[in-house]
Scaffold this active site. Structure first.
Site, mmCIF file in Angstrom:
data_model
loop_
_atom_site.group_PDB
_atom_site.id
_atom_site.type_symbol
_atom_site.label_atom_id
_atom_site.label_comp_id
_atom_site.label_asym_id
_atom_site.label_seq_id
_atom_site.Cartn_x
_atom_site.Cartn_y
_atom_site.Cartn_z
ATOM 1 N N LYS A 9 3.582 -17.820 -53.630
ATOM 2 C CA LYS A 9 4.310 -18.889 -53.577
ATOM 3 C C LYS A 9 3.912 -20.137 -54.468
ATOM 4 O O LYS A 9 3.354 -19.756 -55.530
ATOM 5 C CB LYS A 9 4.480 -19.405 -51.922
ATOM 6 C CG LYS A 9 4.960 -17.966 -51.075
ATOM 7 C CD LYS A 9 5.180 -18.506 -49.857
ATOM 8 C CE LYS A 9 5.868 -17.352 -48.917
ATOM 9 N NZ LYS A 9 6.268 -17.680 -47.681
ATOM 10 N N GLU A 92 13.074 -18.076 -49.040
ATOM 11 C CA GLU A 92 13.032 -19.636 -49.398
ATOM 12 C C GLU A 92 13.878 -19.845 -50.549
ATOM 13 O O GLU A 92 14.331 -20.988 -50.818
ATOM 14 C CB GLU A 92 11.415 -19.787 -49.903
ATOM 15 C CG GLU A 92 10.734 -19.980 -48.688
ATOM 16 C CD GLU A 92 9.178 -19.394 -48.637
ATOM 17 O OE1 GLU A 92 8.743 -19.413 -49.810
ATOM 18 O OE2 GLU A 92 8.660 -19.328 -47.604
ATOM 19 N N GLY A 220 2.531 -13.310 -47.140
ATOM 20 C CA GLY A 220 2.475 -14.717 -47.851
ATOM 21 C C GLY A 220 1.167 -15.410 -47.597
ATOM 22 O O GLY A 220 0.236 -15.164 -48.368
ATOM 23 N N GLY A 221 1.090 -16.265 -46.300
ATOM 24 C CA GLY A 221 -0.339 -16.981 -46.084
ATOM 25 C C GLY A 221 -1.336 -16.108 -46.060
ATOM 26 O O GLY A 221 -2.147 -16.776 -46.976
HETATM 27 P P1 PGA Z 1 4.067 -15.175 -44.369
HETATM 28 O O1 PGA Z 1 5.020 -15.046 -45.524
HETATM 29 O O2 PGA Z 1 3.096 -14.015 -44.408
HETATM 30 O O3 PGA Z 1 3.220 -16.449 -44.792
HETATM 31 O O4 PGA Z 1 4.810 -15.241 -43.405
HETATM 32 C C1 PGA Z 1 5.873 -13.676 -45.822
HETATM 33 C C2 PGA Z 1 6.636 -14.194 -47.010
HETATM 34 O O5 PGA Z 1 7.217 -15.032 -47.164
HETATM 35 O O6 PGA Z 1 6.790 -13.484 -47.751
#
Ligand code: PGA
Length: 237
Positions: A9, A92, A220-221
């Site tokens: 991201k 997003e 993500g995170g």
């Molecule tokens: P997250 O994000 O693992 O932080 O929940 C997943 C993503 O947005 O692909």
């Protein structure tokens, strides 16, 4: 081998990504089907990840080929800088930046035409939970119409599970993944790989990756820490 995909991201900087690549080199030896989506301006750092045979990609692409579209980056530009793949239709992009199914379909086409693999994200919002079939089928039917599916991976990411710590239950994951696979098979006659995304962490990845309906995870995170991301990769074995 399952697909283990990182989505950075809007995170990281030059030094962070160089350090991350070095860390990852120490943690895993030549991983298969590991993919990392970086911010565009760091795609040239791909060479730091090569030792590990990791695919490097972008998180978005313009729906346009070229022209007066200030601020956009085209699929050809991504391909020129060495990107292997692009994530398209992340929630997003859909919900913060208002991308429509039609725009996403245009992006999928242009990315594939330029030789990029596509990770197409689909998923329902919390208030759409009981009509997930409708939401996801609209997303898939529009985006996958008239494309060669051999370079497409679908990622199921329930919007309410992204960055919230709320993981979908294994029962829900099985149900929706089966639905997606059957729909794509029926409509487009292709067995598309389907990844799960949404709060995947080292402490839940083994259980998710053990499901036969799950062809990998989009993280993500937890992908922002090379050690955690490596643990997720290794938890498939
Ligand atoms: P997250 O994000 O693992 O932080 O929940 C997943 C993503 O947005 O692909």
């Amino acid at each position: 081998m399952k697909y283990i995909v990182a989505n950075f991201k809007l995170n990281g900087d030059l030094q962070f990504i160089k350090n991350y690549a070095a860390d990852l080199n120490l943690q895993v030896n030549k991983p298969t089907n590991m993919m990392i989506a970086l911010p565009n301006v760091y795609l040239h750092l791909k060479k730091h990840f090569v030792k590990n045979s990791i695919l490097i990609g972008a998180q978005n692409v313009s729906e346009y080929q070229k022209g007066a579209y200030t601020g956009e980056v085209s699929a050809k530009m991504l391909s020129d800088i060495g990107a292997d793949f692009v994530i398209i239709g992340h929630s997003e992009r859909r919900h913060v930046f208002g991308e429509t199914n039609e725009q996403i379909a245009a992006k999928v086409k242009i990315a594939l035409q330029n030789g990029l693999k596509v990770i197409l994200c689909v998923g329902e919002q919390l208030e759409e939970k009981n009509k997930y079939r409708f939401v996801i089928s609209e997303q898939l039917k529009t985006a996958l119409k008239d494309v060669d599916l051999s370079n497409v991976i679908v990622a199921y990411e329930p919007v309410w599970a992204i960055g919230t710590g709320k993981v979908a239950t294994t029962k829900d994951i099985i149900k929706v993944h089966d639905y997606i696979k059957q729909l794509v098979n029926k409509k487009f006659n292709y067995n598309v790989p389907v990844l799960y995304g949404g709060s995947v962490k080292p402490n839940n990845s083994a259980e998710i990756l053990a499901l036969s309906q799950v062809d990998g995870v989009l993280v993500g995170g937890a992908s922002l820490n090379a050690e955690e991301f490596s643990k997720i990769y290794l938890s498939q074995f």
